[in-house]
Design a protein around this motif. Structure first.
Motif, short mmCIF file in Angstrom:
data_model
loop_
_atom_site.label_atom_id
_atom_site.label_comp_id
_atom_site.label_asym_id
_atom_site.label_seq_id
_atom_site.Cartn_x
_atom_site.Cartn_y
_atom_site.Cartn_z
N LYS A 54 0.83 -1.21 0.00
CA LYS A 54 0.00 0.00 0.00
C LYS A 54 0.87 1.26 0.00
O LYS A 54 0.68 2.17 -0.82
CB LYS A 54 -0.91 0.02 1.25
CG LYS A 54 -1.78 -1.21 1.38
CD LYS A 54 -2.68 -1.14 2.59
CE LYS A 54 -1.94 -1.15 3.92
NZ LYS A 54 -1.26 -2.40 4.24
N THR A 55 1.80 1.30 0.96
CA THR A 55 2.65 2.48 1.06
C THR A 55 3.45 2.66 -0.22
O THR A 55 3.59 3.77 -0.74
CB THR A 55 3.60 2.35 2.26
OG1 THR A 55 2.80 2.21 3.43
CG2 THR A 55 4.50 3.54 2.39
N THR A 56 3.96 1.54 -0.74
CA THR A 56 4.73 1.62 -1.98
C THR A 56 3.87 2.22 -3.08
O THR A 56 4.32 3.08 -3.84
CB THR A 56 5.20 0.21 -2.37
OG1 THR A 56 5.83 -0.40 -1.24
CG2 THR A 56 6.18 0.27 -3.52
N ALA A 67 -3.09 10.01 1.86
CA ALA A 67 -2.91 9.90 3.31
C ALA A 67 -2.59 8.46 3.63
O ALA A 67 -3.41 7.57 3.37
CB ALA A 67 -4.16 10.37 4.03
N ASP A 68 -1.38 8.22 4.12
CA ASP A 68 -0.95 6.86 4.42
C ASP A 68 -1.16 6.58 5.90
O ASP A 68 -0.38 7.00 6.73
CB ASP A 68 0.53 6.70 4.03
CG ASP A 68 0.98 5.25 4.13
OD1 ASP A 68 0.14 4.38 4.41
OD2 ASP A 68 2.19 5.00 3.92
N GLU A 69 -2.24 5.88 6.20
CA GLU A 69 -2.60 5.57 7.57
C GLU A 69 -2.46 6.78 8.48
O GLU A 69 -1.69 6.78 9.42
CB GLU A 69 -1.73 4.42 8.11
CG GLU A 69 -1.94 3.17 7.28
CD GLU A 69 -1.12 2.00 7.81
OE1 GLU A 69 -1.00 1.90 9.04
OE2 GLU A 69 -0.61 1.22 6.99
N PRO A 70 -3.20 7.83 8.18
CA PRO A 70 -3.03 9.07 8.93
C PRO A 70 -3.42 8.92 10.39
O PRO A 70 -3.00 9.70 11.23
CB PRO A 70 -3.96 10.06 8.22
CG PRO A 70 -4.98 9.20 7.56
CD PRO A 70 -4.30 7.93 7.20
MG LIG Z 1 2.58 1.16 4.90
#
Ligand SMILES: [Mg+2]
Ligand SMILES: Nc1ncnc2c1ncn2[C@@H]1O[C@H](COP(=O)(O)OP(=O)(O)OP(=O)(O)O)[C@@H](O)[C@H]1O
Lengths: 845, 247
Positions: free
Chosen positions: B49-51, B170-173
């Protein structure tokens, strides 16, 4: 570069620096002293140059000085007349001065003056203008230091040879002569008309006849020099104002070259300090750069923020250093005054100030370049995945190579600039690079070894501390290199000094001779020996001495060899007056190297002589080469029968040229006698008795000379130590800043451990173990390298033996390790005093 | 694709090599996102996901595939062009906040506009307004270390919105925050999205939160496992209502 000038970059640089002020100051404090040393030395040198230029004529006291070793011939006197101008002459020789009031004697430099010398500058005396008393009355002027030493007052009398005359004044300063001159040979001025009555000038005496000229303004000096170069029946040496200026300029250049290198060491250490500090600082800024890039700043913009910081900091460091240096320069003349022929006027040297700013800013820029450039490679990706590698891994090998090369070129260029000598500069740079490489290698190797042979059985805290040496974020390399290099430079300096001092202790040996009488006429020889015996001392050596010059070498006259530039023969060796002796055996201080020693000359044919190795080299003469000596008018044909090594360090008359017995006996000769006085009293008594009976005989009191040399060296080494102090303090600052900086690496970890329940004591030990090993290992590596350097210096340069002083090594090791430990623990004290949360918040900014 | 798509990703593949081991983290991923919509990306840890959002935001370069953001193929841009693109069109909120530790809250928020060269006065005014909106008017001059996690994240959100981005990642804000604070942050994001019409791409583990979005993309082992559009979401409804901003 345009973003460098954008106001945003500067604003960000300021905002970022704001909360880091103290920390940033640590980063530049290291260069302050280096810059100060440079500025002080450069402006000191500028000041001397300026003074020398403005007082050029006072350096010589005249426009021209002409000198010979024999009384002037009629032709010379006629030549002097033709030169015209005002003239003044001095007859200068060494003799014992005897002060009847206290009974003290001292070998002095007697100057018999006639005429108006000095024409420029002033012979400073107490009372003023006492020099008039030389011209009008029969009075003497005596060096102030000598009068103080013997507690002699104006009005007391001094006996020189057969003449007793009242002291009319004390000499404070002779134009163009450094005060230290009086330490070697205290000066006594007497009227020239009294020279004959002293009865001191006898065959074999060394006398300098000097005539000083003052010409009308605009005199063509080139023409005067040309006429001096022309043929005369007597060898005329001369010195002009220009030449004297050059000589002094050269001496000053040498002195400042040397001081500059010492100062440069401080600057380099500072540079390394800056580099390692900035390195850690920048590492903490990679995250910031990544965030900024995420928000859309360009790579360059992100880097420029910290470039601005580095430059501004460098500038502030340079400013502090320059101000300090300008202050320090006021101390330098005090340190060197006695060795300088002029009273230095201190002024502001804009050149020095400019140089200080340039070096300060330049050094901090150059050394910060590598870490700075890594910021331009800080990928915005690091916001997603923390970057935790060595920052230099961000740069390509090529970039790193270019930067290292740039640093090397800068160091070399600067060293060459400072020493104005390619070889010295490059040699110095090569040395630094090698040392750097070695320290780097040792650091890497250590980390590898510790990892490999990790002592798994040690208690946890020790293992933890030790492991800190190689775990990620370790400071081992940075600290080892900066500490090690500091130790290397400082202890090499110390070892060299120690080594030179040791070399001087030769004469304090138990049975070493310590009193030498020379200029003993043949009819006085027995008398002197019996005085020595009567006083309870032993005649250790009683040697005849015959003065001679080289007439020809292998059939070619000395003059034509001198004029032949293709021949590799030292002009000095050809020209000099040889004082040779004759005997039938070699002494135990002499070792035969080549050929065969013949103790007795054959009745006919050339005489087989023995040359000391040094002079054989200077003359490029080998076994079998023929030499004709002019022995006071009589030619004596010789050939080189043997070459021997002479231990010139012994306190005894040593000879370059040794004749066998059976040749020189009838020649006019004087004797040298060597004895040993048990104490000062005996020495003074023998000297007094000899001088009373034979005023022409001079005595060399080795004890006195040694204490003179000692005080000379003390003064010089004080000056050197003063300069070295800059390096030492810089080293300490670098040490402190490296440790303080490295604390930022460790503190989070310590706090974590503390949070996990580690006791204060445990944290203390872990931190302590890490710094203990760092300090110990870098001190030992640095010392090891410096022993090698000192040995190389002793072997290749000073040509003396070097035995490292074990005490010095132990003390330096203990001192440095202790200091590292102390600073390390001290700078981590927050960990115990504050709560973990407080620290984490503090460190966050 | 549709002309009103703001982000379109096709055949996106990302690989990492560690040592001699090659790891495919994203494998042939394609999708596109409509302007002004809200999309969540879910999936187990390590699914990429982050990638993925990192690539979409132009923080990294893909091994293969194209990303068209706002009609620009960002694969063709160089680092600095991408930086400029991020500055003008993209906002990013991180799980770990990523505030510059040496800047105050206000200064952190100002950075994107300052980078653009906007006038100091208007930038400051806007930043102050945004910080007020996220409820931090009294913390303007505090440093990140002096703020709580939730407060830091609110500063980060204010910063993400100051350049009025077309799209916000927004990455796991809320991953680092408690439920209640998390909810506040979520509301803030939705609210800003609604008010400014910003496209929102939200990475989350929280399925309730994911389901508030009108589209959910689920990743598994680097591939799209599920891609659902639920028109009947809170978000879709609230957007129709057009409520005035409230503080
Ligand atoms: Mg991640
Ligand atoms: N630079 C890298 N080098 C090697 N592997 C990487 C790198 N970046 C990511 N990975 C790997 O890629 C995979 C996906 O990582 P990513 O961070 O995208 O997962 P994620 O879905 O965000 O997980 P989480 O929900 O835990 O945040 C992981 O297995 C990770 O180990």
């Amino acid at each position: 570069m345009n973003s460098f000038f954008s106001s945003w970059t500067w604003k960000m640089a300021w905002r970022d620096a704001r909360s880091n002020k103290g920390r940033l100051f640590i980063y530049i404090s290291a260069i302050i002293l280096g810059v100060a040393a440079q500025v002080a030395i450069t402006s000191f040198r500028e000041n001397i140059d300026h003074t020398v230029n403005s007082q050029a004529k006072e350096l010589l006291g005249a426009d021209l000085e002409v000198e010979t070793n024999e009384p002037y011939t009629d032709q010379t006197l006629a030549f002097f007349d033709s030169l015209g101008g005002q003239q003044s002459s001095v007859v200068e020789f060494a003799s014992m001065a005897y002060f009847p009031k206290t009974g003290s004697t001292r070998l002095s430099n007697i100057r018999a003056l006639e005429g108006g010398f000095p024409f420029y500058g002033e012979l400073l005396t107490q009372p003023k203008n006492a020099v008039e008393k030389l011209r009008t009355g029969n009075q003497a002027l005596v060096d102030q230091t000598l009068m103080t030493q013997f507690n002699i007052r104006i009005g007391d009398s001094v006996k020189i040879g057969n003449v007793i005359l009242p002291i009319g004044g004390a000499i404070e300063k002779v134009p163009g002569e450094a005060a230290a001159v009086s330490l070697i040979g205290p000066r006594i001025f007497i009227p020239q008309r009294l020279v004959d009555s002293t009865n001191l000038i006898q065959p074999g005496s060394r006398v300098e006849y000097k005539t000083y000229f003052k010409f009308e303004a605009g005199r063509n000096m080139a023409a005067v020099e040309a006429s001096l170069e022309a043929d005369h029946d007597q060898r005329l040496r001369y010195d002009t104002v220009e030449e004297r200026k050059e000589e002094i300029g050269e001496a000053v250049a040498n002195l400042s070259k040397f001081l500059n290198l010492i100062g440069f060491v401080a600057l380099l250490l500072g540079g390394i300090g800056v580099a390692s500090a900035i390195h850690v600082y920048i590492k903490r800024k990679v995250d910031t750069a990544a965030i900024l890039r995420c928000l859309g700043s360009s790579a360059r913009q992100a880097m420029n923020i910290f470039l601005v910081q580095a430059l501004v900091l460098g500038f502030i460091g340079a400013l502090c250093g320059t101000l300090l240096g300008l202050g320090v320069q006021f101390m330098l003349p005090g340190l060197f005054n006695e060795f300088l022929p002029v009273q230095v006027d201190i002024g502001i040297s804009w050149f020095a100030i400019g140089l200080g700013f340039l070096t300060g800013t330049g050094v901090s820029f150059i050394f910060a370049l590598l870490p700075l450039l890594t910021l331009s490679k800080a990928s915005p990706l690091y916001t997603l995945r923390t970057f935790d590698d060595s920052i230099t891994s961000l740069l390509s090998t090529k970039t790193k190579g270019i930067i290292y090369l740039l640093i090397a070129i800068t160091i070399a260029g600067y060293a060459v600039l400072l020493t104005s000598d390619w070889q010295v500069g490059l040699f110095f740079t090569a040395g630094i690079i090698i040392a750097f490489g070695l320290l780097l290698g040792v650091a890497r190797m250590l980390m590898m070894l510790i990892r490999r042979f990790f002592p798994t059985s040690w208690p946890y805290v020790w293992r933890q501390g030790l492991a800190n040496l190689y775990r990620p974020n370790n400071q081992t390399t940075a600290l080892m290199v900066s500490l090690g290099l500091g130790v290397l430079l400082i202890s090499t300096l110390y070892f060299s000094q120690n080594m030179l001092m040791n070399e001087l202790q030769f004469a304090s040996r138990e049975d070493a001779p310590n009193l030498i009488f020379y200029d003993i006429q043949p009819d006085q020889n027995d008398g002197v020996n019996s005085i020595i015996k009567r006083n309870g001392a032993r005649v250790i050596q009683n040697v005849p001495m015959v003065t001679m010059r080289i007439d020809s070498l292998n059939g070619v006259s000395a003059d034509s060899i001198r004029n032949d530039s293709t021949r590799d023969v030292s002009g000095w060796a050809l020209r000099r007056e040889y004082r040779s002796t004759y005997r039938d055996t070699l002494l135990d201080s002499e070792t035969l190297l080549e050929g065969e020693w013949v103790g007795r000359a054959p009745d006919t044919g050339a005489v087989p002589i023995s040359l000391a190795q040094e002079i054989a080299e200077d003359l490029s003469a080998g076994i079998g080469d023929t030499l004709t000596f002019d022995v006071q008018g009589i030619p004596v044909k010789t050939y080189v029968g043997s070459i021997r090594e002479v231990d010139f360090q012994r306190v005894q008359p040593n000879f370059f040229v040794l004749f066998p017995s059976g040749v020189l006996e009838p020649a006019p000769q004087i004797f040298v006698t060597v004895t040993r006085a048990i104490d000062r009293n005996q020495s003074v008594q023998i000297q007094q008795d000899v001088v009373q009976s034979y005023p022409n005989i001079s005595a060399i009191d080795v004890r006195l000379i040694l204490s003179t040399i000692q005080s000379f060296i003390d003064k010089i080494s004080f000056a050197i130590e003063f300069m070295a102090l800059f390096s030492i303090i810089t080293g300490l600052i670098v040490l402190a800043s490296s440790v303080i900086v490295s604390r930022f690496q460790r503190i989070r970890e310590s706090v974590l451990l503390r949070t996990l329940g580690a006791s204060k004591r445990q944290i203390l030990i872990i931190t302590g173990v890490e710094y203990l090993f760092l300090g110990l290992l870098s001190a030992l590596t640095g010392l090891f390298l410096s022993i090698i350097t000192a040995w190389a210096l002793s072997y290749f340069y000073f040509d003396i033996s070097f035995i490292p002083n074990l005490w010095v090594i132990v003390l330096l090791t203990l001192g440095l390790t202790g200091l590292t430990l102390l600073i390390g623990l001290f700078s981590s004290r927050d960990i115990y005093k504050k709560t973990p949360l407080e620290i984490l918040r503090l460190e966050g900014t | 694709m549709e002309s009103n798509s703001i982000l379109s990703v096709s055949s996106l593949t990302q690989t990492f090599t560690t040592g001699d081991h090659k790891l495919t983290v994203l494998d042939d991923v394609s999708f596109s996102i409509e302007k002004g919509s809200m999309c969540s990306i879910v999936g187990p840890s390590g699914s990429g996901k982050t990638t993925l959002v990192g690539l979409c935001a132009g923080l990294d370069r893909p091994a293969k595939g194209t990303i068209i953001l706002n009609d620009i193929n960002i694969g063709k841009l160089n680092e600095d062009e991408r930086a400029k693109m991020r500055n003008q069109h993209v906002g990013f909120v991180f799980q770990t906040f990523q505030l510059v530790p040496t800047l105050t809250a206000l200064e952190n928020v100002m950075v994107p506009l300052e980078l653009r060269g906007s006038s100091a006065a208007s930038t400051q005014l806007k930043a102050t307004e945004l910080l007020a909106k996220v409820g931090l008017s009294d913390r303007l001059h505090h440093y990140p270390a002096q703020l709580s996690g939730g407060e830091q994240q609110r500063v980060a959100i204010a910063r993400a919105f100051i350049n009025e981005p077309d799209i916000l990642f927004a990455d796991e804000p809320t991953g680092n925050l408690d439920a209640e604070t998390g909810a506040t942050i979520e509301d803030l994001l939705f609210e800003l999205n609604r008010d400014l019409g910003t496209t929102l791409v939200l990475v989350t583990h929280d399925l309730t939160l994911a389901n508030k979005c009108e589209r959910v993309i689920e990743l598994k082992k680097g591939s799209i496992y599920r891609d659902e559009v639920t028109t009947d979401t809170v978000a879709a409804k609230s957007r129709e209502q057009v409520t005035p901003p409230n503080q």
